[in-house]
Motif scaffolding. Structure first.
Motif, PDB file in Angstrom:
ATOM      1  N   PRO A  16      -8.647 168.950 -24.872  1.00 35.12           N
ATOM      2  CA  PRO A  16      -9.662 168.039 -25.415  1.00 35.12           C
ATOM      3  C   PRO A  16     -10.386 167.282 -24.303  1.00 35.12           C
ATOM      4  O   PRO A  16      -9.789 166.507 -23.564  1.00 35.12           O
ATOM      5  N   GLY A  17     -11.673 167.579 -24.169  1.00 30.53           N
ATOM      6  CA  GLY A  17     -12.478 166.873 -23.183  1.00 30.53           C
ATOM      7  C   GLY A  17     -12.333 167.353 -21.760  1.00 30.53           C
ATOM      8  O   GLY A  17     -12.895 166.734 -20.845  1.00 30.53           O
ATOM      9  N   ALA A  18     -11.613 168.443 -21.544  1.00 27.88           N
ATOM     10  CA  ALA A  18     -11.393 168.899 -20.165  1.00 27.88           C
ATOM     11  C   ALA A  18     -11.079 170.382 -20.131  1.00 27.88           C
ATOM     12  O   ALA A  18     -10.670 170.983 -21.126  1.00 27.88           O
ATOM     13  N   ARG A  19     -11.284 170.968 -18.958  1.00 29.07           N
ATOM     14  CA  ARG A  19     -10.863 172.338 -18.676  1.00 29.07           C
ATOM     15  C   ARG A  19      -9.924 172.281 -17.487  1.00 29.07           C
ATOM     16  O   ARG A  19     -10.324 171.895 -16.381  1.00 29.07           O
ATOM     17  N   GLY A  63     -10.414 165.907 -14.441  1.00 30.30           N
ATOM     18  CA  GLY A  63     -11.399 165.144 -13.692  1.00 30.30           C
ATOM     19  C   GLY A  63     -11.284 165.259 -12.188  1.00 30.30           C
ATOM     20  O   GLY A  63     -12.093 164.685 -11.460  1.00 30.30           O
ATOM     21  N   VAL A  64     -10.282 165.996 -11.711  1.00 25.56           N
ATOM     22  CA  VAL A  64     -10.048 166.139 -10.272  1.00 25.56           C
ATOM     23  C   VAL A  64     -10.390 167.563  -9.839  1.00 25.56           C
ATOM     24  O   VAL A  64      -9.913 168.535 -10.430  1.00 25.56           O
ATOM     25  N   GLU A  65     -11.236 167.658  -8.819  1.00 23.37           N
ATOM     26  CA  GLU A  65     -11.584 168.935  -8.188  1.00 23.37           C
ATOM     27  C   GLU A  65     -11.988 170.002  -9.201  1.00 23.37           C
ATOM     28  O   GLU A  65     -13.052 169.937  -9.770  1.00 23.37           O
ATOM     29  N   ARG A  66     -11.107 170.968  -9.481  1.00 19.98           N
ATOM     30  CA  ARG A  66     -11.488 172.142 -10.277  1.00 19.98           C
ATOM     31  C   ARG A  66     -11.210 172.005 -11.772  1.00 19.98           C
ATOM     32  O   ARG A  66     -11.304 172.988 -12.516  1.00 19.98           O
ATOM     33  N   SER A  67     -10.846 170.783 -12.214  1.00 21.57           N
ATOM     34  CA  SER A  67     -10.612 170.534 -13.644  1.00 21.57           C
ATOM     35  C   SER A  67     -11.660 169.568 -14.176  1.00 21.57           C
ATOM     36  O   SER A  67     -11.438 168.361 -14.266  1.00 21.57           O
ATOM     37  N   ASP A  71     -16.523 163.868 -20.136  1.00 23.38           N
ATOM     38  CA  ASP A  71     -16.965 162.484 -19.969  1.00 23.38           C
ATOM     39  C   ASP A  71     -16.344 161.892 -18.708  1.00 23.38           C
ATOM     40  O   ASP A  71     -15.205 161.411 -18.743  1.00 23.38           O
ATOM     41  N   PRO A  72     -17.069 161.898 -17.582  1.00 24.77           N
ATOM     42  CA  PRO A  72     -16.513 161.373 -16.333  1.00 24.77           C
ATOM     43  C   PRO A  72     -16.217 159.883 -16.381  1.00 24.77           C
ATOM     44  O   PRO A  72     -15.493 159.373 -15.516  1.00 24.77           O
ATOM     45  N   PHE A 196     -11.039 155.021  -8.139  1.00 25.59           N
ATOM     46  CA  PHE A 196     -11.065 153.557  -8.134  1.00 25.59           C
ATOM     47  C   PHE A 196     -11.441 152.968  -9.487  1.00 25.59           C
ATOM     48  O   PHE A 196     -10.927 151.910  -9.868  1.00 25.59           O
ATOM     49  N   THR A 197     -12.309 153.625 -10.229  1.00 28.65           N
ATOM     50  CA  THR A 197     -12.823 153.016 -11.456  1.00 28.65           C
ATOM     51  C   THR A 197     -12.143 153.501 -12.733  1.00 28.65           C
ATOM     52  O   THR A 197     -12.187 152.800 -13.747  1.00 28.65           O
ATOM     53  N   HIS A 198     -11.504 154.686 -12.706  1.00 29.48           N
ATOM     54  CA  HIS A 198     -10.981 155.241 -13.955  1.00 29.48           C
ATOM     55  C   HIS A 198      -9.544 155.745 -13.885  1.00 29.48           C
ATOM     56  O   HIS A 198      -9.037 156.256 -14.882  1.00 29.48           O
ATOM     57  N   GLU A 199      -8.887 155.615 -12.737  1.00 33.34           N
ATOM     58  CA  GLU A 199      -7.514 156.113 -12.649  1.00 33.34           C
ATOM     59  C   GLU A 199      -6.542 155.076 -12.104  1.00 33.34           C
ATOM     60  O   GLU A 199      -5.410 154.968 -12.583  1.00 33.34           O
ATOM     61  N   LEU A 200      -6.962 154.335 -11.109  1.00 32.50           N
ATOM     62  CA  LEU A 200      -6.066 153.392 -10.449  1.00 32.50           C
ATOM     63  C   LEU A 200      -5.504 152.357 -11.423  1.00 32.50           C
ATOM     64  O   LEU A 200      -4.292 152.114 -11.480  1.00 32.50           O
ATOM     65  N   ARG A 201      -6.377 151.749 -12.212  1.00 37.26           N
ATOM     66  CA  ARG A 201      -5.955 150.686 -13.137  1.00 37.26           C
ATOM     67  C   ARG A 201      -5.010 151.215 -14.220  1.00 37.26           C
ATOM     68  O   ARG A 201      -3.906 150.662 -14.401  1.00 37.26           O
ATOM     69  N   PRO A 202      -5.360 152.264 -14.987  1.00 40.31           N
ATOM     70  CA  PRO A 202      -4.447 152.709 -16.052  1.00 40.31           C
ATOM     71  C   PRO A 202      -3.125 153.253 -15.529  1.00 40.31           C
ATOM     72  O   PRO A 202      -2.110 153.191 -16.239  1.00 40.31           O
ATOM     73  N   THR A 203      -3.115 153.770 -14.315  1.00 36.06           N
ATOM     74  CA  THR A 203      -1.862 154.298 -13.757  1.00 36.06           C
ATOM     75  C   THR A 203      -0.940 153.167 -13.329  1.00 36.06           C
ATOM     76  O   THR A 203       0.250 153.163 -13.669  1.00 36.06           O
TER      77      THR A 203
END
Length: 276
Positions: A16-19, A63-67, A71-72, A196-203
Motif C-alpha cells: 500500500p503506497g509503495a513498491r 521511500g528509500v533508494e529503489r523503493s 506520497d513522499p 529529517f522530516t518524515h523518518e527521524l521523529r516517528p522512529t
C-alpha cells in the motif's frame, strides 16, 4: 569465511503506497537484514557470507533508494515498515524468519515482532534509537526537533553535525566532509529531506510494547556494538534490554559493525542464530 558472492535474485513487491525493492541470496532458513534509513547495499557483504547456509532477504525500506512511494510527504513509521517486512516474508513463503534490524531497522523489527509474531521466531534489534525509554527523553526530543528545524532552514551540514552530536558519534573533520560535504544530487537531497522530516521523529519517538514483547513468541535479542559505549544507541539498547529483563548481546564494531567488518559480525550473528 571463504564464500564466493553470487548475484542476488532481485524483485519488487507492491505494498500500500509503495513498491518494495528486495534481494534474496542463498538457501536455507530465512534471515532478514534491514536498516532504516539505510538501504540494502551496506548489508550485501554480510548477506553474501550468511547466504552460505541461509536464505537472506535484504530490502530498501519504503521511500528509500529503489523503493518508491506514492506520497513522499507521508511519515515512515515503524508500523508501516513492519507491515512491509511482513509482506515480504509472506511473499517469500519461507518464514518464520530470523530478523536482524540495525538502528531504525531495529525499531522496524521490534514493531514486526509486536504486530506479526507468527512471522518471526527471532528478532535481533541492533542499537534501536528508542529515546522514549530514557529518563532524559524530553531534552533529547527537543534536540531532535532542533536538528530538524536546522535542516529545514537550509543548513544541512549543521543538521548532520547536530545529529551526530546527539547520537554521541564523533567523526574527524575529513571523514565528516567525505560523508556529508560536497555537491549532492537530487536523489541524495530527497533522501536527506525524507530522513529529517518524515523518518527521524516517528522512529525515535516510538515506544515499544514491553509487555507484548516479553510475552510474545519471538525470541528478542538486543544487540550493542562493542565500540558504541556511551553513545545514544548504547543507552537506549541497554534501557530496552533492562525493560525486557534480558542481557544485551555484544557485537563487534560500532553502530554499523556489520558493514565495517562483516566477517567478524557474521560470526557473532551465527552464534545468536544458533541460540548460543
Amino acid at each position: 569465511m571463504d564464500h564466493t558472492a553470487t548475484a542476488p535474485a532481485v524483485g519488487t513487491l507492491e505494498a500500500p503506497g509503495a513498491r518494495l525493492y528486495y534481494e534474496v541470496r542463498g538457501e536455507g532458513p530465512l534471515v532478514v537484514l534491514v536498516g532504516a534509513p539505510m538501504d540494502a547495499r551496506p548489508f550485501a557483504p554480510l548477506a553474501d557470507l550468511l547466504a552460505a547456509d541461509h536464505t537472506v532477504l535484504t530490502t530498501d525500506p519504503r521511500g528509500v533508494e529503489r523503493s518508491p512511494v506514492d506520497d513522499p510527504d507521508r511519515d515512515s513509521t515503524p508500523e508501516l515498515r513492519a507491515d512491509d517486512l511482513a509482506r515480504l516474508i509472506a511473499h517469500l513463503d519461507a518464514g518464520p524468519a530470523a530478523a536482524l534490524g540495525s538502528s531504525g531497522g531495529a525499531v522496524s523489527v521490534l514493531a514486526l515482532a509486536q504486530a506479526h509474531p507468527e512471522l518471526v521466531h527471532t528478532v535481533i534489534a541492533h542499537e534501536p534509537p528508542l529515546i522514549e525509554l530514557l529518563d532524559d527523553r524530553d531534552g533529547r526530543h527537543a534536540r531532535t526537533e532542533d536538528m530538524i528545524a536546522t535542516f529545514l532552514s537550509g543548513d544541512r551540514l549543521g543538521a548532520h553535525r547536530k545529529f551526530l552530536a546527539s547520537a554521541g558519534i564523533t567523526l574527524p573533520d575529513e571523514v565528516f566532509e567525505q560523508m556529508y560535504g560536497g555537491e549532492r544530487d537530487a536523489r541524495e537531497l530527497a533522501q536527506e529531506h525524507r530522513f529529517f522530516t518524515h523518518e527521524l521523529r516517528p522512529t525515535t519517538r516510538w515506544r515499544p510494547d514491553i509487555t507484548a514483547l516479553r510475552a510474545g513468541t519471538p525470541r528478542i535479542v538486543i544487540g550493542i556494538g562493542e565500540a558504541s559505549s556511551g553513545q545514544l544507541c548504547d543507552l537506549t539498547s541497554t534501557a530496552l534490554a533492562a525493560a525486557l529483563g534480558i542481557e544485551p548481546t555484544m557485537f563487534p564494531g560500532g553502530h554499523v559493525g556489520f558493514a565495517e567488518d562483516p566477517g567478524a559480525f557474521v560470526t557473532s550473528l551465527r552464534a545468536v542464530l544458533a541460540g548460543a
